[in-house]
Every structure is written in structure tokens, then in C-alpha cells.
Design a protein around this motif. Structure first.
Motif, short mmCIF file in Angstrom:
data_model
loop_
_atom_site.label_atom_id
_atom_site.label_comp_id
_atom_site.label_asym_id
_atom_site.label_seq_id
_atom_site.Cartn_x
_atom_site.Cartn_y
_atom_site.Cartn_z
N MET A 14 0.81 -1.22 0.00
CA MET A 14 0.00 0.00 0.00
C MET A 14 0.84 1.26 0.00
SD MET A 14 -2.98 -1.07 2.69
CE MET A 14 -3.48 0.64 2.84
N SER A 15 2.03 1.19 0.62
CA SER A 15 2.85 2.40 0.69
C SER A 15 3.90 2.40 -0.40
CB SER A 15 3.53 2.51 2.05
OG SER A 15 4.40 1.44 2.25
N THR A 16 4.31 3.59 -0.78
CA THR A 16 5.32 3.77 -1.81
C THR A 16 6.29 4.82 -1.35
OG1 THR A 16 3.98 5.42 -2.89
CG2 THR A 16 3.71 3.18 -3.68
N PRO A 17 7.54 4.82 -1.85
CA PRO A 17 8.53 5.78 -1.36
C PRO A 17 8.13 7.22 -1.54
CG PRO A 17 9.62 3.97 -2.48
CD PRO A 17 8.14 3.78 -2.70
N CYS A 54 -3.52 15.01 -15.28
CA CYS A 54 -2.63 13.86 -15.35
C CYS A 54 -2.97 13.06 -16.60
CB CYS A 54 -2.82 13.00 -14.11
SG CYS A 54 -1.95 11.42 -14.13
N THR A 55 -1.96 12.62 -17.33
CA THR A 55 -2.17 11.83 -18.56
C THR A 55 -1.80 10.37 -18.37
OG1 THR A 55 0.05 12.34 -19.41
CG2 THR A 55 -1.73 13.86 -19.98
N THR A 56 -1.35 10.03 -17.17
CA THR A 56 -0.97 8.65 -16.89
C THR A 56 -2.20 7.75 -16.99
OG1 THR A 56 0.76 9.40 -15.40
CG2 THR A 56 0.06 7.11 -15.16
N PRO A 57 -2.09 6.57 -17.61
CA PRO A 57 -3.24 5.66 -17.69
C PRO A 57 -3.85 5.40 -16.32
CG PRO A 57 -1.48 4.88 -19.10
CD PRO A 57 -0.92 6.06 -18.34
N LYS A 58 -5.16 5.37 -16.29
CA LYS A 58 -6.00 5.17 -15.10
C LYS A 58 -6.21 6.47 -14.33
CE LYS A 58 -3.85 1.66 -13.17
NZ LYS A 58 -3.58 0.54 -12.22
N PHE A 59 -5.31 7.43 -14.43
CA PHE A 59 -5.51 8.77 -13.86
C PHE A 59 -5.80 8.76 -12.36
CE2 PHE A 59 -7.75 8.46 -18.03
CZ PHE A 59 -6.75 9.00 -18.82
N GLY A 60 -5.43 7.70 -11.67
CA GLY A 60 -5.76 7.59 -10.25
C GLY A 60 -4.84 8.39 -9.36
N HIS A 61 -5.18 8.43 -8.07
CA HIS A 61 -4.44 9.24 -7.11
C HIS A 61 -2.97 8.82 -7.04
CE1 HIS A 61 -4.60 12.18 -3.89
NE2 HIS A 61 -3.93 11.37 -3.07
N LEU A 62 -2.72 7.56 -6.83
CA LEU A 62 -1.34 7.08 -6.77
C LEU A 62 -0.70 6.99 -8.14
CD1 LEU A 62 -1.60 4.27 -4.07
CD2 LEU A 62 -0.62 6.54 -3.80
N ASP A 63 -1.51 6.64 -9.15
CA ASP A 63 -0.98 6.50 -10.50
C ASP A 63 -0.32 7.77 -11.01
OD1 ASP A 63 -2.10 3.80 -10.96
OD2 ASP A 63 -4.02 4.85 -10.89
N CYS A 64 -0.83 8.92 -10.58
CA CYS A 64 -0.39 10.20 -11.13
C CYS A 64 0.80 10.81 -10.38
CB CYS A 64 -1.55 11.20 -11.13
SG CYS A 64 -2.85 10.80 -12.32
N VAL A 65 1.26 10.16 -9.32
CA VAL A 65 2.34 10.74 -8.53
C VAL A 65 3.62 10.97 -9.33
CG1 VAL A 65 3.87 10.36 -6.56
CG2 VAL A 65 1.44 9.90 -6.35
N PRO A 66 4.12 9.97 -10.09
CA PRO A 66 5.37 10.22 -10.84
C PRO A 66 5.24 11.38 -11.82
CG PRO A 66 4.87 7.87 -10.77
CD PRO A 66 3.66 8.58 -10.26
#
Length: 396
Positions: free
Chosen positions: A1-4, A367-379
Motif C-alpha cells: 500500500m505504501s510507496t517511497p 494527469c495523462t498517466t493511464p487510469k488517472f488515479g491518485h497514486l498512478d499520477c504521482v510520478p
């Protein structure tokens, strides 16, 4: 669940559930009472500073290879980074003075070289050991940003670090902004004592709760004027619940769609008219998402109480951070349309409200990252923030 990068970022409802568990006696034993600041100290006063470590560009680059890393291509560290833990005075949710802490990460440049200052506000976390001044590792955002040439100032927030054990005033504008501004003041005192030169430029950035704290601090800086307002060049808030009313309205709408029988029992505009059992069920459903079992930070949920009491005026006055001002420097909002944690409409509301108030330069980038989700868009947010600030920053 957690990411750096977003190890500290969880869903809004998860945060609320964590608070509910604490209120019910769940979680770890109560931590020790934090040390009180000296009676004659003022908010923003520096109490202490100590070196933590120095990390090289090679170590940061290697950390990018970690499977959990949210730092992607396009970020190239240039400098070694020396980090220092500061203790300082700020105020809690009641306005009482409290000893807080944060991290200052300094790029190792030639003697006398200047750098812009970046205040980085971290996202939500349930563990004290994830606070910036405690988790000082190569992949963490403050160190990565400092390796690009910024002096990065990162408040832990009240409830973490030196103030561990104090209730964290989640989504409450005044203590959120004070933790940031008082840390900036303490860091300036420390820089002068340590001979670390800045170039007079200031930037603000943060994602999720960090986006909220960024806008809260920006509004306070704008309204109080002074040196910080003169220094501020731009703010880059990402995926923050700036409009708290809109955020909770959207969360409630999702609950009603998922549970049609309950939807028949409540009027979204008159939640206080529902029976206590129905309101408790609404609260339970808003808090339904799972959280780490070992969370040890206490969260205040005053904004949720006000939402269930239909106290829109209270939410507007003490929680939402997009109202009552018009920023005079660029605000680069960033959000994903598929974000189910913090609704995209909260960013739209902030953009439209700030523009209507007369702000000359407020944009919202999707955000243009696929899925556009909260965590998906962090990078993508990280690259976006580096790019937008880099266009204005000098002496990197």
C-alpha cells in the motif's frame, strides 16, 4: 500500500478510519507527551538543529531503481545532499504553542553558492517514522529535490516528529499553514547561523494532503504579506482537497450510489436531519477503506463532524483553502480526472474560485498517466512540479 514518494499518501476515507480507530482505542499505546516549547518562545522560533546525513547523487540514482520508487526518468541528481533536523515552535489546532520538527536538505555546492528555497509538504501518513525528519533516505522527495539544487524545507506537521502524540489537525487550514510558515522562519534562522546562502526565491509544492497544506500556506503568506510573499515565485499543489465541502460531497455521492437503500434515508443537503443511526452508518461507510493496522498517529476529524452537522459555514471558514483570496504568483494545479481519493472537482473548484477572485495565473493540468488515479499520477506530478519550478528558479 505504501510507496517511497507517496508512502505517506492514503485515501481521505482511510485517514478518517484511522482517526476513528484511535478514538475507539485502537492502534498502539498512547505516545509520551511531547516536550513543551519555552514559555518566552514565539511561533517560528528555532529551538535546535542537528545534522542527519549526507547522501550522494549516485545513492539517489540507485534508489530510483527500487521497485517501489515513484521517481521516473527525467530526474537527474546533480548534487550531494546534507540534511538537518530542526525543532521549532508552531501552534496546534487550538492555537497553543507546541514544539514541532522538520527537515532541511541542502545541496552541497561550492562555498558561497546560493540556492532557491523550496517548501515541500508531504502527503498523508499514519506512521510517525515516515515523517520527513525521521525517514531521511535517498529516494525521499526532499532529498531528490535538493539534489537538483534547491534548499528543501519539509515540515513534519503537528502530530509527527517532535510533536508526536499531539492530535494531527487534518484538513484544518490555520494549523496546516502555520506548521509550514513557522518551519520556513525557523529554517531561515538556521541558514543564517549555518552560513547556508539562499537566493531570495521561494517555491511551494506538495501532493494530496501536501497539496492542501501548500495552498493553505500560500493563502496565509499572501494575506499576511511580508518577506515570504515577496520571495514567493510560484506554487505547485497536486491532487489536494482544497475545497473540503466539494470533496466530502463527492465522497458522499459515491457512498449513495454504492448503497441505494441508504440513499433513500438521507438528504445530502440535510444530513443533520437524519437519525443518529443513519448518520453513524454514513460515517462508517465514508471510513470503510482499510488502513495500516500499525498506524500510530492521531488524526483530528473536525471537518467530518461539521460535514455531518451541515455546517457549511464552518467548513468554509476553517477547512477549505481556496476561498477569500487571489494569489499574485502562478499557481500550477495538477490532478487526475480518475482520482477516486480526492475528486478532480476539488481542483476545478479551486481553479475557478481563484480565477473569479482575480488571480492572474492559475492553471489546472490533467494527469495523462493511464487510469488517472491518485497514486498512478504521482510520478507525473513530480516531473510536472520539477519542470514548472525549474522554469522560474535561478542558481540551480
Amino acid at each position: 500500500m505504501s510507496t517511497p514518494f507517496l508512502r505517506r499518501s492514503f485515501s481521505l476515507t482511510s485517514v478518517l478510519l484511522a482517526a476513528a480507530l484511535v478514538a475507539c482505542g485502537g492502534g498502539d499505546d498512547d505516545p509520551a507527551t511531547p516536550e513543551q516549547p519555552p514559555e518566552n518562545s514565539a511561533p517560528g522560533a528555532l529551538l535546535s538543529g542537528s545534522m542527519v546525513n549526507t547522501i550522494t547523487p549516485a545513492q539517489i540514482t540507485q534508489a530510483f531503481k527500487d521497485p517501489e520508487s515513484h521517481i521516473q526518468s527525467g530526474i537527474v541528481p546533480r548534487y550531494s545532499v546534507s540534511s538537518y533536523r530542526l525543532n521549532y515552535v508552531t501552534t496546534d489546532k487550538n492555537g497553543a504553542k507546541v514544539t514541532a520538527s522538520g527537515l532541511v536538505s541542502v545541496p552541497v555546492k561550492a562555498a558561497g553558492a546560493r540556492s532557491p528555497v523550496l517548501s515541500y509538504q508531504h502527503a498523508s501518513t499514519f506512521r510517525n517514522n515516515q515523517a520527513p525528519s525521521i525517514k531521511v533516505e535517498a529516494v525521499e522527495p526532499p532529498l531528490v529535490l535538493a539534489s537538483l539544487g534547491y534548499i528543501v524545507v519539509s515540515p513534519d506537521y503537528v502530530g509527527f516528529g517532535a510533536s508526536y502524540g499531539v492530535e494531527h489537525p487534518y484538513l484544518t487550514s490555520s494549523p496546516s499553514s502555520r506548521a509550514v510558515i513557522d518551519m520556513l522562519s525557523a529554517a531561515q534562522t538556521w541558514r543564517r547561523q549555518a552560513g547556508v546562502a539562499d537566493n531570495g526565491q521561494l517555491f511551494l509544492a506538495g501532493y494530496s494532503e501536501g497539496g492542501y497544506a501548500t495552498m493553505a500556506a500560500h493563502r496565509a503568506i499572501h494575506q499576511q504579506g511580508g518577506e515570504l510573499k515577496t520571495q514567493l515565485q510560484a506554487a505547485v499543489p497536486g491532487a489536494g482537497p482544497y475545497d473540503v465541502q466539494e470533496t466530502l460531497d463527492e465522497q458522499l455521492d459515491r457512498v449513495r450510489k454504492l448503497f441505494p437503500p441508504l440513499a433513500l434515508l438521507i438528504d445530502p443537503d440535510h444530513l443533520s436531519d437524519a437519525s443518529e443511526s443513519v448518520r453513524n452508518e454514513v460515517r462508517r461507510l465514508l471510513l470503510r477503506q482499510m488502513v495500516p493496522e500499525d498506524g500510530d498517529v492521531r488524526y483530528q476529524t473536525l471537518f467530518m463532524d461539521r460535514f455531518l452537522a451541515d455546517d457549511k459555514a464552518g467548513i468554509a471558514a476553517e477547512h477549505s483553502v481556496h476561498l477569500g483570496w487571489a494569489p499574485s504568483v502562478p499557481v500550477y494545479l495538477f490532478h487526475g480526472r480518475g482520482d477516486l481519493t480526492v475528486p478532480y472537482s476539488a481542483a476545478e473548484s479551486a481553479r475557478d474560485t481563484l480565477r473569479a477572485a482575480g488571480a492572474p495565473d492559475v492553471t489546472l493540468t490533467d494527469c495523462t498517466t493511464p487510469k488517472f488515479g491518485h497514486l498512478d499520477c504521482v510520478p507525473e506530478y513530480f516531473r510536472f512540479a520539477v519542470d514548472r519550478m525549474g522554469r522560474l528558479a535561478k542558481d540551480l
